[in-house]
Motif scaffolding. Structure first.
Motif, PDB file in Angstrom:
ATOM      1  N   ILE B 249      57.548  48.905  43.045  1.00 20.58           N
ATOM      2  CA  ILE B 249      59.469  49.160  42.364  1.00 20.58           C
ATOM      3  C   ILE B 249      60.957  48.776  43.763  1.00 20.58           C
ATOM      4  CG2 ILE B 249      61.125  50.231  41.400  1.00 20.58           C
ATOM      5  CD1 ILE B 249      58.893  49.586  39.357  1.00 20.58           C
ATOM      6  N   GLY B 285      59.701  60.876  45.257  1.00 16.42           N
ATOM      7  CA  GLY B 285      60.417  61.622  43.648  1.00 16.42           C
ATOM      8  C   GLY B 285      61.331  60.612  43.100  1.00 16.42           C
ATOM      9  N   PHE B 286      62.113  60.915  44.297  1.00 17.34           N
ATOM     10  CA  PHE B 286      64.291  60.492  43.436  1.00 17.34           C
ATOM     11  C   PHE B 286      64.251  59.195  43.981  1.00 17.34           C
ATOM     12  CE2 PHE B 286      64.315  65.495  43.444  1.00 17.34           C
ATOM     13  CZ  PHE B 286      64.421  65.796  42.401  1.00 17.34           C
ATOM     14  N   LEU B 288      62.268  57.140  43.869  1.00 17.10           N
ATOM     15  CA  LEU B 288      61.505  56.154  42.399  1.00 17.10           C
ATOM     16  C   LEU B 288      62.628  55.819  41.320  1.00 17.10           C
ATOM     17  CD1 LEU B 288      59.584  54.565  42.035  1.00 17.10           C
ATOM     18  CD2 LEU B 288      58.592  56.383  41.013  1.00 17.10           C
ATOM     19  N   VAL B 289      63.013  57.647  40.736  1.00 15.69           N
ATOM     20  CA  VAL B 289      64.271  57.650  39.758  1.00 15.69           C
ATOM     21  C   VAL B 289      65.306  56.984  40.375  1.00 15.69           C
ATOM     22  CG1 VAL B 289      65.246  58.880  38.190  1.00 15.69           C
ATOM     23  CG2 VAL B 289      63.159  59.991  39.249  1.00 15.69           C
ATOM     24  N   MET B 292      65.060  52.952  39.954  1.00 14.46           N
ATOM     25  CA  MET B 292      64.579  52.680  38.013  1.00 14.46           C
ATOM     26  C   MET B 292      66.538  52.275  37.164  1.00 14.46           C
ATOM     27  SD  MET B 292      61.677  51.670  37.706  1.00 14.46           S
ATOM     28  CE  MET B 292      61.364  51.258  36.125  1.00 14.46           C
ATOM     29  N   LEU B 293      66.697  53.677  38.004  1.00 17.07           N
ATOM     30  CA  LEU B 293      68.702  53.495  36.982  1.00 17.07           C
ATOM     31  C   LEU B 293      69.360  52.536  37.828  1.00 17.07           C
ATOM     32  CD1 LEU B 293      68.390  57.463  36.902  1.00 17.07           C
ATOM     33  CD2 LEU B 293      67.691  55.426  35.082  1.00 17.07           C
ATOM     34  N   GLU B 296      66.307  48.232  38.887  1.00 16.52           N
ATOM     35  CA  GLU B 296      64.849  48.214  39.258  1.00 16.52           C
ATOM     36  C   GLU B 296      65.110  46.540  39.932  1.00 16.52           C
ATOM     37  OE1 GLU B 296      62.134  46.929  35.803  1.00 16.52           O
ATOM     38  OE2 GLU B 296      63.934  46.361  34.996  1.00 16.52           O
TER      39      GLU B 296
END
Lengths: 229, 325, 289
Positions: B249, B285-286, B288-289, B292-293, B296
């Motif tokens: 990603i 984790g963050f 990645l989020v 995505m938001l 991407e």
């Protein structure tokens, strides 16, 4: 002229890169039945869905009784009194007829089912039947009956008679006539005799454009509509 | 000849730059980037080309790593044969589970793969503990024999070997993209029904893509095994299942150089940041989020059009051949 | 096999099934209605367990801790839904999977930062044993099973007797159509997500006294929850119940026969079922529109 129930101006809709509706202009007067004819893929369903808020137009305006519809979520549009009845008779098959109607009531805060039962007496005996077990005609009755809850100003009805028995079509024709006493109806329909029997106005669509506007009355015959199918 | 050069020059340039980086970046870092990017390209291919997201990549990494480890620990000493053993092991495992998995819808596919990774973890940690030495892992650095030409026991020579392997892998994936197979993969992602009308079998296309991608992942596992000289169940822990997905990603899904760019950024961030914050997961984790938001597209996905413009201004013709994306 | 061992094994399996059921019901509902795979449910499970630990240490009452776990995980779910999921409902399924995995990993990091990495024990609410058919069984395990049964009845009543529940069932069939009726589906989504999160928190809180609470606990239970959801079929409450009972018993009885079997057997069953029916026992063939 009295204020129009539904006015669409310059509506353009695209799925991603491909445009499907081009500059649609459209007027529906109160208590009018307007039919939309055209081949499959002409953009009739897309038109209804865009007005109902399921699709986001790239430009254009749609107002119902002077209230803007574009940019609202579908449930807001429904609450503004513009009800969309989708094709394929999509009732909630896992729910009973009563539960289906309850949902309609919950959405509109209209718990009076008298009118539904008056139009479709058959639903009364089917109340506790799962909607999945209903016949196509019964489903369509449920769909239209449910949509009348909350007394909508405009009803957008997609292919209501597709695949139904002639006796049910006749009954629906009567119901549409009754409904038009309190609301304006936009009906997408392929059944030309029915269209000519009820429509006050016909829009013919082809390739995402409105190509003709036919006034209702004696001049409106299936033969007159035929070229646009 | 000229055409072949045009076809290869993007890949050669990318890895040439990485090879040059070897002289001013620490060697373990560059080696890690090479192996990790091979690890990621399989995941990127599955997600970007076939539309399958797999949180189970660590399982296939482990198949490759343990294949190599078993060979070097119990059987032989030649690291090249070890790597081949790992790749073969990965190929066999992917061919066994593949026919079952690729029939699934993409959501079930992801869940089943993640479950597979966890199962492989427990298998290596507990069930097969007799052979895998459980949490201690297998240590076989001293078993690796020195080989002529390129001695994989030395990390500087391992680097050369890994670079060559990576170039070959990228060549393979570029080739796959160019062939009808690449088009079919993309087609199964976008519209299954229409591909079938054209007379191709979704199932076969997906199965082939699955096996190719996961054999590549196993290759990365085998390289890890030889490079580190040890393998432990930690390699397939569920907590690390996100790594290849994050990198995919981060780099940009389905792009040829996304995995490389993503790996560089990810490894660098990890090395730098883990010095400051001990809590690496929080960050992964963050990020990645956030990506995505944010849309991407990833690093390479955002940079590629810009690079293309830059190149086309200078040498229009070359840029067309080299920069497909 | 020793019947006493068998009975305690069955009870153990039932209590595991209860925990798996409480967790997978959330995953299943979220998939059914919103078409998302919400891996972050496993985070709410950990949150529930950690709250049970902290509150039980402070107040001395484990039940209070479980309750606090339910409330806090429900609230965490609310925040996550509002700020993250709301933006991604309309995207592909893989999108929600990646994002929620990010939330899970990030959340584990937050838990590590707050509570550290050392596993923590939670006291049993009641150390009593009760004799069933001559076998002594911990009362607490029976309580866990009882609570899960109550939750199942509660969920059933909620879905079948309340108008919100009916709307959720209708939405599982066709969410666009529900919206067309004039029902605010984003509120429906929020309610469902918070219920799912709170149930996962309940699962964590109830499970905490039976295991050690540690930051990776969500990832450890993950494989089993997935197997439950896959075997039962995504989006089906009944399937979730049946498959959690299967997986619970297989794990428990399997470990009596041969310990490593406990992990492998459910996986083998899952593969077998997928071979026959790729959408699980009760899964529908619906796909995201």
């Amino acid at each position: 002229m009295a204020e129009q129930s539904l006015v669409v101006r310059g509506l353009n809709v695209a799925y991603g890169e491909s445009k499907v509706l081009f500059d649609i202009d459209f007027d529906v007067a109160p208590n009018q039945i307007v039919c939309c004819v055209g081949r499959n893929g002409a953009g009739k369903t897309t038109l209804l869905k865009s007005i109902a808020g399921f699709l986001k137009p790239s430009s254009g305006a749609a107002t119902a009784g002077g209230v803007n519809l574009i940019g609202h979520r579908p449930y807001d549009v429904a609450r503004m009194g513009v009800k969309y009845v989708p094709q394929d008779k999509k009732v909630f098959s896992d729910l009973t007829v009563r539960e289906n109607l309850e949902l309609g009531s919950y959405a509109t805060k209209d718990y009076n089912w008298d009118r539904v039962m008056e139009y479709f007496p058959k639903l009364k005996i089917l109340l506790d039947r799962k909607a999945g077990f209903l016949s196509g005609g019964e489903r369509q009755m449920l769909m239209i009956g449910r949509a009348t809850l909350g007394n909508p100003k405009v009803m957008l009805i997609d292919e209501p008679t597709e695949g139904l028995a002639p006796s049910i079509v006749t009954h629906l024709k009567y119901v549409f006539g009754e409904l038009s006493k309190s609301a304006a109806l936009v009906i997408v329909e392929q059944n030309l005799p029915l269209v000519c029997g009820i429509a006050h106005k016909v829009y013919a669509m082809r390739d995402g454009r409105i190509v003709a506007e036919l006034p209702g009355g004696a001049a409106l015959t299936p033969a007159a509509c035929e070229p646009y199918l | 000849m000229v055409n072949a050069f045009k076809w290869w020059w993007g890949i050669l340039l990318a890895f040439g730059m990485l090879a040059a980086a070897r002289f001013f970046l620490p060697l373990p870092f560059v080696n890690e980037v090479l192996i990790f990017s091979i690890y990621t390209i399989g995941c990127s291919f599955l997600l970007g080309r076939v539309g399958f997201i797999s949180f189970g990549q660590p399982a296939y990494l482990a198949f490759g790593a343990y294949g190599t480890a078993f060979y070097l620990f119990y059987v032989g000493t030649n690291p090249y044969v070890g790597i081949l053993a790992g790749v073969a092991c990965g190929f066999i495992c992917a061919s066994i589970v593949g026919p079952l998995f690729v029939r699934l819808r993409s959501d079930y596919f992801a869940l089943v793969n993640l479950a597979l990774a966890v199962i492989v973890f427990y298998m290596m940690q507990k069930v097969l503990a007799e052979y895998t030495k459980g949490d201690n892992g297998l240590w076989f650095l001293t078993n690796i024999a020195s080989t002529p030409v390129l001695n994989l026991g030395r990390s500087s020579e391992f680097f050369i070997f890994a670079t060559l392997v990576a170039i070959a892998v990228w060549g393979l994936y570029k080739y796959l993209d160019d062939t009808i197979f690449g088009a079919c993969c993309l087609a199964t992602k976008i519209n299954e029904a229409k591909l079938q009308f054209l007379g191709y079998s979704n199932y076969k296309v997906r199965l082939l893509a699955f096996i190719v991608a996961n054999t590549t992942t196993a290759l990365a596992g085998a390289l890890y095994a030889v490079y580190l000289g040890s393998v432990s169940p930690e390699i397939t822990a569920a907590a690390r299942a996100a790594d290849p997905v994050v990198v995919t990603i981060l780099g940009g899904v389905g792009t040829l150089f996304g995995p490389l760019v993503g790996t560089l950024a990810y490894t660098a961030l990890r090395d730098v940041l883990s010095k400051f914050i001990g809590n690496w997961e929080l960050f992964v984790g963050f990020i990645l989020v956030f990506i995505m938001l944010a849309g991407e597209k990833g690093l390479w996905g955002s940079a590629a059009p810009w690079l293309q413009k830059l190149f086309s201004r200078g040498k229009a013709a070359d840029a067309m051949g080299g920069e497909r994306r | 096999m020793d019947p006493q061992l068998l009975i305690s094994g069955v009870i153990f399996g039932l209590s595991m099934a209860s925990v798996y059921f409480l967790m997978s019901i959330g995953l299943s509902l979220c998939f059914g209605l919103m078409r998302i795979i919400s891996l972050d449910q496993l985070l709410y499970y950990s949150v529930g367990a950690y709250l049970a630990y902290t509150v039980s240490v402070v107040s001395g009452n484990v039940w209070l801790g479980v309750l606090a776990g339910v409330v806090v995980s429900g609230m965490t779910a609310l925040v996550v839904e509002r700020f993250i999921f709301r933006r991604i409902y309309e995207r592909e399924l893989t999108f929600s999977m990646i994002t929620s995995f990010g939330i899970l990993i990030g959340g584990v990091g937050v838990i590590k930062a707050i509570w550290g990495v050392v596993p923590r024990p939670v006291r049993m609410p009641t150390p009593d044993l009760v004799t069933i058919f001559g076998t002594e069984v911990p009362v607490y395990r029976l309580m866990v099973v009882g609570i899960a049964a109550l939750v199942y009845i509660g969920i059933w009543l909620f879905l079948n007797k309340t108008i919100i529940g009916k709307a959720i069932r209708a939405g599982i069939e066709d969410v666009e159509h529900v919206e067309g009726l004039g029902i605010n589906v984003s509120r429906l989504f929020t309610i469902t997500f918070v219920i799912a999160g709170a149930l996962s928190g309940l699962a964590g809180g109830l499970h905490a006294p039976l295991i050690m609470v540690d930051p990776q606990m969500g990832l450890e239970v993950l494989a089993f929850v997935f197997m439950v959801v896959i075997i039962g079929g995504l989006g089906s409450i009944k399937g979730t119940l049946v498959s959690s009972l299967i997986v619970g018993q297989v794990v428990s009885i399997g470990s009596l026969i041969y310990a490593p079997l406990a992990l492998m057997a459910p996986f083998a069953i899952m593969l077998l079922i997928l071979l026959v029916k790729p959408t699980g026992l009760y899964g529908s063939t619906m796909v995201k529109k």
